[in-house]
Design a protein around this motif. Structure first.
Motif, PDB file in Angstrom:
ATOM      1  N   ALA A 109     -33.681 -75.913  35.100  1.00  0.00           N
ATOM      2  CA  ALA A 109     -33.506 -76.666  33.815  1.00  0.00           C
ATOM      3  C   ALA A 109     -33.577 -76.214  32.706  1.00  0.00           C
ATOM      4  CB  ALA A 109     -34.657 -77.861  33.625  1.00  0.00           C
ATOM      5  N   ALA A 110     -34.428 -74.978  32.608  1.00  0.00           N
ATOM      6  CA  ALA A 110     -34.611 -74.186  31.284  1.00  0.00           C
ATOM      7  C   ALA A 110     -33.462 -73.489  30.795  1.00  0.00           C
ATOM      8  CB  ALA A 110     -35.824 -73.417  31.165  1.00  0.00           C
ATOM      9  N   LEU A 111     -32.793 -72.477  31.892  1.00  0.00           N
ATOM     10  CA  LEU A 111     -31.780 -71.979  31.851  1.00  0.00           C
ATOM     11  C   LEU A 111     -30.429 -72.859  31.547  1.00  0.00           C
ATOM     12  CD1 LEU A 111     -31.999 -69.547  34.898  1.00  0.00           C
ATOM     13  CD2 LEU A 111     -32.079 -68.760  32.427  1.00  0.00           C
ATOM     14  N   ALA A 112     -30.553 -74.103  32.028  1.00  0.00           N
ATOM     15  CA  ALA A 112     -29.488 -75.146  31.399  1.00  0.00           C
ATOM     16  C   ALA A 112     -29.307 -75.298  30.265  1.00  0.00           C
ATOM     17  CB  ALA A 112     -29.292 -76.174  32.579  1.00  0.00           C
ATOM     18  N   THR A 113     -30.442 -75.087  29.401  1.00  0.00           N
ATOM     19  CA  THR A 113     -30.159 -75.426  27.951  1.00  0.00           C
ATOM     20  C   THR A 113     -29.715 -74.304  26.940  1.00  0.00           C
ATOM     21  OG1 THR A 113     -32.391 -74.498  27.477  1.00  0.00           O
ATOM     22  CG2 THR A 113     -32.518 -76.962  27.935  1.00  0.00           C
ATOM     23  N   GLU A 118     -26.468 -66.709  25.566  1.00  0.00           N
ATOM     24  CA  GLU A 118     -27.715 -66.693  25.234  1.00  0.00           C
ATOM     25  C   GLU A 118     -28.220 -66.383  26.796  1.00  0.00           C
ATOM     26  OE1 GLU A 118     -29.156 -70.414  23.867  1.00  0.00           O
ATOM     27  OE2 GLU A 118     -29.003 -69.821  21.824  1.00  0.00           O
ATOM     28  N   ARG A 119     -27.652 -67.199  27.560  1.00  0.00           N
ATOM     29  CA  ARG A 119     -28.114 -67.079  29.051  1.00  0.00           C
ATOM     30  C   ARG A 119     -27.837 -65.823  29.596  1.00  0.00           C
ATOM     31  NH1 ARG A 119     -27.615 -72.154  33.114  1.00  0.00           N
ATOM     32  NH2 ARG A 119     -27.981 -71.028  35.249  1.00  0.00           N
ATOM     33  N   ARG A 148     -30.677 -61.692  18.326  1.00  0.00           N
ATOM     34  CA  ARG A 148     -30.716 -62.985  17.809  1.00  0.00           C
ATOM     35  C   ARG A 148     -30.534 -64.062  18.994  1.00  0.00           C
ATOM     36  NH1 ARG A 148     -26.888 -66.448  15.279  1.00  0.00           N
ATOM     37  NH2 ARG A 148     -28.013 -67.854  13.551  1.00  0.00           N
ATOM     38  N   TYR A 149     -29.680 -63.763  19.871  1.00  0.00           N
ATOM     39  CA  TYR A 149     -29.544 -64.725  21.056  1.00  0.00           C
ATOM     40  C   TYR A 149     -30.719 -64.825  21.816  1.00  0.00           C
ATOM     41  CZ  TYR A 149     -24.135 -64.968  20.653  1.00  0.00           C
ATOM     42  OH  TYR A 149     -23.018 -65.523  20.114  1.00  0.00           O
ATOM     43  N   LEU A 150     -31.374 -63.653  22.230  1.00  0.00           N
ATOM     44  CA  LEU A 150     -32.490 -63.468  23.080  1.00  0.00           C
ATOM     45  C   LEU A 150     -33.753 -64.239  22.299  1.00  0.00           C
ATOM     46  CD1 LEU A 150     -32.763 -59.882  24.161  1.00  0.00           C
ATOM     47  CD2 LEU A 150     -32.540 -61.803  25.523  1.00  0.00           C
ATOM     48  N   SER A 151     -33.993 -64.245  21.104  1.00  0.00           N
ATOM     49  CA  SER A 151     -34.636 -64.738  20.230  1.00  0.00           C
ATOM     50  C   SER A 151     -34.618 -66.288  20.341  1.00  0.00           C
ATOM     51  CB  SER A 151     -34.857 -64.519  18.831  1.00  0.00           C
ATOM     52  OG  SER A 151     -35.569 -65.114  17.893  1.00  0.00           O
ATOM     53  N   ASN A 152     -33.618 -66.825  20.437  1.00  0.00           N
ATOM     54  CA  ASN A 152     -33.319 -68.202  20.306  1.00  0.00           C
ATOM     55  C   ASN A 152     -33.451 -68.704  21.872  1.00  0.00           C
ATOM     56  OD1 ASN A 152     -32.657 -69.483  17.702  1.00  0.00           O
ATOM     57  ND2 ASN A 152     -31.237 -67.666  17.564  1.00  0.00           N
ATOM     58  N   ALA A 153     -32.939 -67.930  22.730  1.00  0.00           N
ATOM     59  CA  ALA A 153     -32.938 -68.277  24.020  1.00  0.00           C
ATOM     60  C   ALA A 153     -34.414 -68.490  24.645  1.00  0.00           C
ATOM     61  CB  ALA A 153     -32.318 -67.049  24.848  1.00  0.00           C
TER      62      ALA A 153
END
Lengths: 190, 223
Positions: A109-113, A118-119, A148-153
């Protein structure tokens, strides 16, 4: 490498590493059928051309890169992010293995967000154990963009999963999984 | 309790790989068909190229022999029909997109049918699409050496206000920000970006206490 050897390499890779490649693709897509298609497309794309010096380990690296590229570029082309997120989040019938463990359900579920890039960054960082510069090179992005992607992910993942290890109180003594210098070549946990 | 993301991903991948198999024989047949098609396409393209070169050379030779003759019309080299079975080449240059996540509509309060006609609170302004290389007005609500509790709190406030797009990262990703704020470029920032100074000012007013600064920046790390 003769075509015969290439075909042998192809068959061996598909047979022996196909499941592992599908697992990797599943982390990206969240859908088992899509993951299987992705792996097959990547194998065809890589092996349609006869390459020299194509050892099995080299071939697998090529296929993994192609899986990633097809995944990211596929979402870029379709730009149906909202609809796909909906499917990834709710289409439990096609989400793949029936894992009843609560942690895995939460993780799915978390990955789906996450947005596709980001994923992809999360999978490359935490599953493939690549550094930020390596991820940047693999995805054709600037290191700052990857961070940035990692931070938001991580922010989105923590909203579902709770704190991740980089938030530990003793984080100063351990390499932070996210805030690494752009020229850092050490791997997380090392 | 912390979630072990690395272990979780490994288990998820292992679960997915269990029981799955690649149809090697069928895939091998597809591979051979694709190679054959590709070889045929290459042969056609090569033949067409050679034919075009020969025609052009003959025309040039004719021109040299008879300088008063008009130059032959350049023969268009037929372009090979793209193979329908060839795999699409992924673009090497990412198409500039504002963000990988859809831009969330500006957070607005849903008016009810029976709402009285009172002066409504200002609508939180729509955030910028954040196109790589463009300029925007950034309102910083948290800046710190690492993503810390203050950053998380700022994140939560922004989410409550309806701003849910990407908003974290190094200050260095916003060119001009570090200098304007007097901070180190490697620091982590939480910010919302707007296309106009007026929108940024309105947002800052609505956000209230906690705004670190408002800066016009050039956006990087959005590719």
């Amino acid at each position: 490498m003769t075509p015969r050897n290439v075909d042998d390499t192809f068959a061996a890779l598909a047979r022996e590493r196909g499941p592992a490649l599908t697992g990797y693709a599943y982390l990206l897509t969240g859908d088992l059928a899509a993951a299987e298609d992705l792996v097959q497309d990547a194998l065809l794309k890589v092996f349609v051309r006869t390459r020299t010096g194509f050892r099995p380990d080299v071939a697998e690296a090529y296929v993994r890169r192609t899986v990633l590229t097809l995944y990211v570029d596929g979402y870029r082309r379709r730009r149906h992010l909202g609809a796909l997120r909906h499917l990834l989040a709710r289409d439990a019938a096609h989400e793949g293995p029936d894992t009843s463990a609560p942690d895995r359900l939460d993780l799915r579920a978390a990955l789906a967000t996450l947005a596709p890039q980001e994923r992809a960054c999360v999978v490359l960082r935490f599953y493939e154990d690549l550094t930020v510069p390596e991820i940047a090179e693999r995805m054709g992005l600037a290191p700052g963009t990857v961070k940035r992607y990692l931070s938001n992910a991580v922010r989105r993942l923590e909203a579902v999963l709770g704190p991740l290890p980089s938030r530990r109180p003793d984080a100063e003594r351990l390499p932070d999984l996210l805030t690494v210098d752009t020229d850092d070549t050490t791997r997380s946990g090392s | 309790m912390e979630f072990d993301l690395e272990r979780g991903l490994r288990e998820l991948a292992d679960d997915a790989s269990r029981g799955t198999r690649v149809p090697v024989e069928e895939l091998g047949r597809r591979l051979r068909r694709r190679r054959a098609t590709r070889a045929a396409t290459v042969a056609v393209a090569a033949t067409a190229t050679v034919a075009g070169l020969v025609t052009g050379a003959a025309g040039l030779a004719d021109l040299v022999r008879r300088p008063d003759a008009t130059a032959p019309v350049a023969t268009a080299v037929p372009t090979p029909t793209p193979s329908t079975t060839s795999a699409p080449v992924p673009s090497t240059t990412p198409t500039p997109t504002s963000t990988s996540t859809p831009t969330v509509p500006p957070p607005t309060a849903e008016p009810t049918a029976s709402a009285p006609a009172l002066p409504s609170a200002p609508t939180p302004p729509r955030p910028s699409a954040e196109v790589h290389g463009s300029t925007a007005w950034a309102v910083y609500v948290a800046v710190s050496p690492q993503r810390d509790d203050a950053a998380l709190a700022a994140d939560a406030r922004l989410t409550a206000m309806g701003y849910t797009q990407l908003r974290g990262g190094d200050l260095a990703c916003d060119r001009g920000a570090a200098e304007a704020l007097g901070r180190d470029p490697s620091e982590h920032a939480v910010a919302v970006y707007f296309d106009t100074e007026a929108d940024a000012a309105l947002f800052a007013e609505l956000y209230g206490d906690g705004v670190v600064g408002t800066v016009q920046v050039t956006l990087r790390c959005r590719d």
